[in-house]
Design a protein around this motif. Structure first.
Motif, PDB file in Angstrom:
ATOM      1  N   ARG A   1      -9.388   1.068  -8.767  1.00 42.22           N
ATOM      2  CA  ARG A   1      -8.278   0.489  -8.002  1.00 42.22           C
ATOM      3  C   ARG A   1      -7.399   1.570  -7.372  1.00 42.22           C
ATOM      4  O   ARG A   1      -6.820   1.361  -6.307  1.00 42.22           O
ATOM      5  N   TYR A   2      -7.331   2.728  -8.005  1.00 45.06           N
ATOM      6  CA  TYR A   2      -6.530   3.816  -7.398  1.00 45.06           C
ATOM      7  C   TYR A   2      -7.309   4.536  -6.303  1.00 45.06           C
ATOM      8  O   TYR A   2      -6.735   4.965  -5.311  1.00 45.06           O
ATOM      9  N   ILE A   3      -8.620   4.636  -6.488  1.00 41.96           N
ATOM     10  CA  ILE A   3      -9.447   5.206  -5.415  1.00 41.96           C
ATOM     11  C   ILE A   3      -9.256   4.353  -4.153  1.00 41.96           C
ATOM     12  O   ILE A   3      -9.059   4.868  -3.050  1.00 41.96           O
TER      13      ILE A   3
ATOM     14  N   ILE B   1      -7.721   5.505  -0.479  1.00 42.79           N
ATOM     15  CA  ILE B   1      -8.425   5.309   0.790  1.00 42.79           C
ATOM     16  C   ILE B   1      -7.537   4.533   1.769  1.00 42.79           C
ATOM     17  O   ILE B   1      -7.429   4.883   2.950  1.00 42.79           O
ATOM     18  N   GLU B   2      -6.843   3.544   1.233  1.00 44.07           N
ATOM     19  CA  GLU B   2      -5.949   2.738   2.073  1.00 44.07           C
ATOM     20  C   GLU B   2      -4.813   3.621   2.637  1.00 44.07           C
ATOM     21  O   GLU B   2      -4.485   3.548   3.823  1.00 44.07           O
TER      22      GLU B   2
ATOM     23  N   ALA C   1      -0.822   7.953  -4.683  1.00 38.66           N
ATOM     24  CA  ALA C   1      -1.369   6.605  -4.833  1.00 38.66           C
ATOM     25  C   ALA C   1      -0.972   5.985  -6.173  1.00 38.66           C
ATOM     26  O   ALA C   1      -0.528   4.836  -6.243  1.00 38.66           O
ATOM     27  N   MET C   2      -1.085   6.749  -7.234  1.00 40.63           N
ATOM     28  CA  MET C   2      -0.826   6.186  -8.564  1.00 40.63           C
ATOM     29  C   MET C   2       0.669   5.957  -8.802  1.00 40.63           C
ATOM     30  O   MET C   2       1.059   4.980  -9.420  1.00 40.63           O
ATOM     31  N   SER C   3       1.502   6.871  -8.277  1.00 40.60           N
ATOM     32  CA  SER C   3       2.942   6.698  -8.501  1.00 40.60           C
ATOM     33  C   SER C   3       3.465   5.479  -7.745  1.00 40.60           C
ATOM     34  O   SER C   3       4.174   4.652  -8.309  1.00 40.60           O
ATOM     35  N   THR C   4       3.076   5.348  -6.468  1.00 44.20           N
ATOM     36  CA  THR C   4       3.607   4.212  -5.704  1.00 44.20           C
ATOM     37  C   THR C   4       2.971   2.894  -6.154  1.00 44.20           C
ATOM     38  O   THR C   4       3.614   1.848  -6.098  1.00 44.20           O
ATOM     39  N   ALA C   5       1.725   2.953  -6.646  1.00 44.03           N
ATOM     40  CA  ALA C   5       1.082   1.723  -7.126  1.00 44.03           C
ATOM     41  C   ALA C   5       1.827   1.175  -8.346  1.00 44.03           C
ATOM     42  O   ALA C   5       2.007  -0.030  -8.489  1.00 44.03           O
TER      43      ALA C   5
ATOM     44  N   THR D   1      -5.487  13.590 -14.289  1.00 46.98           N
ATOM     45  CA  THR D   1      -6.369  14.043 -13.210  1.00 46.98           C
ATOM     46  C   THR D   1      -7.748  14.273 -13.791  1.00 46.98           C
ATOM     47  O   THR D   1      -7.977  15.259 -14.497  1.00 46.98           O
ATOM     48  N   ASP D   2      -8.642  13.341 -13.522  1.00 46.50           N
ATOM     49  CA  ASP D   2      -9.998  13.466 -14.088  1.00 46.50           C
ATOM     50  C   ASP D   2     -11.045  13.619 -12.993  1.00 46.50           C
ATOM     51  O   ASP D   2     -12.227  13.454 -13.245  1.00 46.50           O
TER      52      ASP D   2
END
Ligand SMILES: [Zn+2]
Length: 465
Positions: free
Chosen positions: A119-121, A125-126, A217-221, A69-70
């Motif tokens: 790409r995670y941002i 948003i999506e 977002a990051m886990s499902t990506a 988390t940055d």
């Protein structure tokens, strides 16, 4: 294998999503890089490391994701106070986190996604767009976007939390008047002056993501819509993990996580760790006191993950002595390679692994390890262990250590110890046994033990030294 699932509050038999593949997707909430992580954080990361390594010992293939988390309130505040860009502020803390993991022998995750990665941002948003289209989210008058918890009936199930209680606590903060429900949480925070240069464009205006949506977002990506295991500390359960479930399931319509595992708190001298009490420790604080990474790892690992761990200096000493016992035992087993008699037929069993199968019962596993050490030492003392048995125990230790990872790295001896050892060797060769004994005692008072074996003299750090 079975684990306590926070969602059901029950011990459940573990079955991976894909039993034929023996592949497990595991997501563990990582550090917020606004300061150096403290030993309480590392207690959770070491628990997750132990879990991963035990699964690997049992033949599973792990895909482990740990986020960084940055961007959040704390990192933004830190950057503002330091008057530097956000990425410049977080970089040294990211670096320190990886260094500390290395010192504690924590296996690197396969992926360390950072929340600020474009790409995670985009994915956040999506996902927020999808939630709005399903009426699960709304943009309030303050331009921020919130999750509408009243539209997600399962909200509160992980924390076993009653939403009506949430309303009655009356903890209405002044700046939250825009929300429909006090429990609605921000998915997208509209830009305000405090954010400085930290902002991304979105269909709802400039702003930044809320903390919870980052993990969804990051886990499902990286792991897909469904994850086998999700870990974190107990303080992550509510609202963070509750929110992750609502967001992820709100988007995918599928069950997000099969097993939720949470690690209990770390206390210091029986109290909550805090900077004001002066009992707040980072890893460098402990290294400065002379403890090694493996000693700290052991001290933070040895209590079952669901029980609070009380960190004390006596506990650190116990960890040191426990590992010295292991070192000494390994040295003795290696020297027993010429033993011929085997009266006891003591072969290692499966108890260590089986204890870990049982909700990662590390205390029972370690209890078995030290009981084995006692019994095998006794057999060696009585000359009742042959080479094959000693080697069987050494092979067993390799398996045990693949999970514990506490074996001493073959370190170089300090220069003065090497000198004394060399002098003793010369004295022995000259058959000056009095001098050789004096030097042995000298080494002993410095905490090193000398043993003469058929391969020459061996020097090890003494237990309790
Ligand atoms: Zn998270």
């Amino acid at each position: 294998m079975r684990f306590f699932n926070t969602y059901s509050r029950q011990i459940e038999e573990f079955e991976p999503r894909d039993p034929a593949e023996r592949k497990i997707g595991i997501y563990t909430c990582g550090p917020t890089v606004y300061s150096r992580a403290h030993i309480g954080n590392f207690r959770a990361y070491i628990f997750e490391d132990l879990l991963q390594r035990h699964f690997e010992l049992r033949g599973f293939k792990m895909h482990r994701v740990m986020n960084i988390t940055d961007v959040d309130d704390k990192t933004i505040r830190g950057a503002r106070e330091a008057n530097i860009p956000l990425s410049e502020f977080t970089a040294p803390f990211k670096q320190a986190f990886f260094e500390d993991c290395e010192t504690l022998r924590i296996k690197r995750a396969d992926d360390f996604p950072a929340a600020t990665d474009q790409r995670y941002i985009e994915r956040m948003i999506e996902m927020i767009g999808t939630l709005i289209s399903r009426d699960l989210a709304y943009q309030a008058d303050d331009k921020s976007v919130y999750f509408r918890i009243n539209k997600f009936p399962d909200y509160g199930k992980l924390a076993h939390f009653d939403l009506t209680q949430l309303q009655s606590t009356g903890r209405v903060k002044h700046d939250e008047y825009d929300k429909e429900h006090i429990g609605d949480f921000a998915l997208w925070k509209a830009w305000d002056e405090e954010d400085g240069g930290v902002a991304w464009e979105s269909p709802w205006g400039r702003g930044r993501p809320g903390w919870h949506i980052e993990c969804s977002a990051m886990s499902t990506a990286l792991l897909g819509d469904q994850i086998d295991i999700h870990c974190g500390g107990v303080d992550n359960i509510f609202p963070h993990h509750e929110a992750e479930i609502a967001q992820s399931e709100g988007v995918t319509g599928k069950k997000f996580v099969r097993y939720w595992l949470h690690c209990a708190h770390l206390l210091v001298d029986g109290q909550k760790m805090s900077k004001s009490l002066g009992n707040f420790y980072t890893l460098p604080n402990l290294l400065e006191k002379g403890y090694t990474g493996r000693e700290i790892r052991y001290a933070l690992m040895r209590v079952h993950y669901r029980a609070p761990l009380n960190f004390t200096w006596e506990g650190m000493e116990e960890a040191r002595q426990a590992l010295a016992r292991v070192d000494e035992w390994l040295a003795r087993l290696r020297e027993t390679a010429n033993g011929k008699i085997d009266k006891k037929n003591m072969k290692p069993g499966q108890q260590f692994e089986e204890a870990l199968d049982d909700d990662l019962n590390i205390s029972a596993a370690l209890g078995f390890l030290f009981e084995s050490i006692r019994e095998t030492n006794r057999a060696i003392d009585q000359n009742e262990m042959d080479a094959a048995t000693a080697n069987a125990w050494l092979d067993w230790w390799k398996r045990v250590n693949s999970v514990l990872v506490v074996e001493e790295a073959p370190a170089e001896l300090p220069a003065e110890i090497t000198k004394l050892a060399e002098a003793r060797l010369q004295a022995r060769l000259a058959k000056d046994f009095q001098k050789s004994d004096e030097l042995r005692n000298e080494l002993g008072t410095r905490g090193w033990e000398v043993r003469d074996t058929k391969d020459g003299q061996k020097i090890t750090r003494r237990a309790g030294g």
